[in-house]
Design an enzyme around this catalytic site. Structure first.
Site, PDB file in Angstrom:
ATOM      1  N   ASN A 183      -3.015 -10.723  15.632  1.00 32.39           N
ATOM      2  CA  ASN A 183      -2.853  -9.987  14.375  1.00 32.39           C
ATOM      3  C   ASN A 183      -1.399 -10.059  13.923  1.00 32.39           C
ATOM      4  O   ASN A 183      -0.475 -10.038  14.740  1.00 32.39           O
ATOM      5  CB  ASN A 183      -3.338  -8.538  14.501  1.00 32.39           C
ATOM      6  CG  ASN A 183      -2.735  -7.764  15.645  1.00 32.39           C
ATOM      7  OD1 ASN A 183      -2.386  -8.334  16.680  1.00 32.39           O
ATOM      8  ND2 ASN A 183      -2.609  -6.463  15.491  1.00 32.39           N
ATOM      9  N   GLU A 199       0.868  -8.104  11.207  1.00 30.45           N
ATOM     10  CA  GLU A 199       0.888  -6.971  10.272  1.00 30.45           C
ATOM     11  C   GLU A 199       1.949  -7.157   9.193  1.00 30.45           C
ATOM     12  O   GLU A 199       2.787  -8.061   9.262  1.00 30.45           O
ATOM     13  CB  GLU A 199       1.102  -5.666  11.050  1.00 30.45           C
ATOM     14  CG  GLU A 199      -0.063  -5.404  11.989  1.00 30.45           C
ATOM     15  CD  GLU A 199      -0.029  -4.043  12.653  1.00 30.45           C
ATOM     16  OE1 GLU A 199       1.022  -3.349  12.606  1.00 30.45           O
ATOM     17  OE2 GLU A 199      -1.068  -3.666  13.228  1.00 30.45           O
ATOM     18  N   CYS A 252      -5.840 -10.163  10.506  1.00 32.28           N
ATOM     19  CA  CYS A 252      -6.401  -9.906  11.836  1.00 32.28           C
ATOM     20  C   CYS A 252      -6.311 -11.163  12.712  1.00 32.28           C
ATOM     21  O   CYS A 252      -6.213 -12.291  12.205  1.00 32.28           O
ATOM     22  CB  CYS A 252      -7.867  -9.526  11.724  1.00 32.28           C
ATOM     23  SG  CYS A 252      -8.181  -7.935  10.969  1.00 32.28           S
ATOM     24  N   GLU A 287      -8.646 -12.618  14.424  1.00 34.62           N
ATOM     25  CA  GLU A 287      -9.779 -13.535  14.236  1.00 34.62           C
ATOM     26  C   GLU A 287      -9.542 -14.455  13.047  1.00 34.62           C
ATOM     27  O   GLU A 287      -9.788 -15.663  13.096  1.00 34.62           O
ATOM     28  CB  GLU A 287     -11.080 -12.752  13.990  1.00 34.62           C
ATOM     29  CG  GLU A 287     -11.479 -11.803  15.091  1.00 34.62           C
ATOM     30  CD  GLU A 287     -10.907 -10.406  14.916  1.00 34.62           C
ATOM     31  OE1 GLU A 287      -9.714 -10.265  14.567  1.00 34.62           O
ATOM     32  OE2 GLU A 287     -11.665  -9.445  15.121  1.00 34.62           O
ATOM     33  N   CYS A 308     -13.593  -6.738  12.424  1.00 29.99           N
ATOM     34  CA  CYS A 308     -13.732  -5.914  11.213  1.00 29.99           C
ATOM     35  C   CYS A 308     -14.624  -6.627  10.194  1.00 29.99           C
ATOM     36  O   CYS A 308     -14.963  -7.812  10.350  1.00 29.99           O
ATOM     37  CB  CYS A 308     -12.353  -5.614  10.617  1.00 29.99           C
ATOM     38  SG  CYS A 308     -11.670  -6.983   9.672  1.00 29.99           S
ATOM     39  N   CYS A 360     -13.270  -9.915   8.633  1.00 32.45           N
ATOM     40  CA  CYS A 360     -13.346 -11.057   9.560  1.00 32.45           C
ATOM     41  C   CYS A 360     -14.788 -11.560   9.687  1.00 32.45           C
ATOM     42  O   CYS A 360     -15.021 -12.768   9.761  1.00 32.45           O
ATOM     43  CB  CYS A 360     -12.781 -10.682  10.920  1.00 32.45           C
ATOM     44  SG  CYS A 360     -10.987 -10.472  10.897  1.00 32.45           S
TER      45      CYS A 360
HETATM   46  N1  THU Z   1      -7.267  -5.968  13.835  1.00 36.45           N
HETATM   47  C1  THU Z   1      -7.585  -7.231  14.221  1.00 36.45           C
HETATM   48  O1  THU Z   1      -6.699  -8.048  14.524  1.00 36.45           O
HETATM   49  N2  THU Z   1      -8.905  -7.588  14.245  1.00 36.45           N
HETATM   50  C2  THU Z   1      -9.928  -6.766  13.861  1.00 36.45           C
HETATM   51  O2  THU Z   1     -11.063  -7.222  13.755  1.00 36.45           O
HETATM   52  C3  THU Z   1      -9.681  -5.357  13.617  1.00 36.45           C
HETATM   53  C4  THU Z   1      -8.255  -4.973  13.443  1.00 36.45           C
HETATM   54  C5  THU Z   1      -5.851  -5.576  13.788  1.00 36.45           C
HETATM   55  C6  THU Z   1      -5.330  -5.376  12.394  1.00 36.45           C
HETATM   56  C7  THU Z   1      -4.192  -4.415  12.623  1.00 36.45           C
HETATM   57  O3  THU Z   1      -3.037  -5.149  12.949  1.00 36.45           O
HETATM   58  C8  THU Z   1      -4.623  -3.619  13.846  1.00 36.45           C
HETATM   59  O4  THU Z   1      -5.661  -4.351  14.458  1.00 36.45           O
HETATM   60  C9  THU Z   1      -5.086  -2.217  13.553  1.00 36.45           C
HETATM   61  O5  THU Z   1      -6.089  -2.217  12.572  1.00 36.45           O
END
Ligand code: THU
Length: 137
Positions: free
Chosen positions: A45, A47, A56, A58, A93, A96
């Site tokens: 991920n 941010e 994310c 994925e 999520c 994704c």
């Molecule tokens: N996140 C992911 O990398 N994948 C997901 O499917 C759900 C959320 C990350 C995004 C963010 O950096 C952190 O998790 C909190 O939401």
């Protein structure tokens, strides 16, 4: 059809957590995608201060693969946790799942690991009745 090595995919996903850029949530997420070619693509991920521009793990892995020329996939392993401690499953999520639907068949496997156990779901269980390209024809 390429064979899925669950342990290897999880190990690579765990390694991918190291490069997570997550100063806001402190949540480290790693993914490892297996292409139909047998190649692995990892992602973490990334941010952003705007929050909404976050990508994310994925989608990072999928976009790396597609930009590298591969568009069909067999499986993805996903792991995550606050400060990198894997204590629970980290299912993908909705955004994704929608991106997966563009490039993955119903039997694409989503591999989750909670630090102890592995659980595997088929894509159709994770996103039934998706919006797809056939609606645009
Ligand atoms: N996140 C992911 O990398 N994948 C997901 O499917 C759900 C959320 C990350 C995004 C963010 O950096 C952190 O998790 C909190 O939401």
């Amino acid at each position: 059809m390429v064979k899925i090595n669950y342990e290897e995919l999880i190990k690579l996903a765990v390694d991918a957590m190291d490069t997570a850029y997550s100063p806001y949530s402190k949540c480290r997420v790693g993914a490892c995608l297996l292409g139909d070619s047998g190649r692995y693509y990892t992602g973490c991920n990334v941010e952003n201060a705007s929050y909404s521009a976050t990508c994310c793990a994925e989608r990072t892995a999928i976009f790396k693969a597609v930009s590298g020329g591969e568009k069909r996939f067999r499986a993805i392993a996903i792991v995550g946790g606050i400060d990198g401690a894997i204590k629970d499953y980290f299912p993908p999520c909705g955004a994704c799942r929608q991106v997966m639907s563009e490039f993955c068949d119903d039997d694409f496997e989503i591999i989750l690991f909670n630090g102890e156990k592995i659980t595997v779901r088929k894509f159709f269980e994770m996103l039934p009745y998706p919006f797809g390209s056939e609606k645009l024809n």
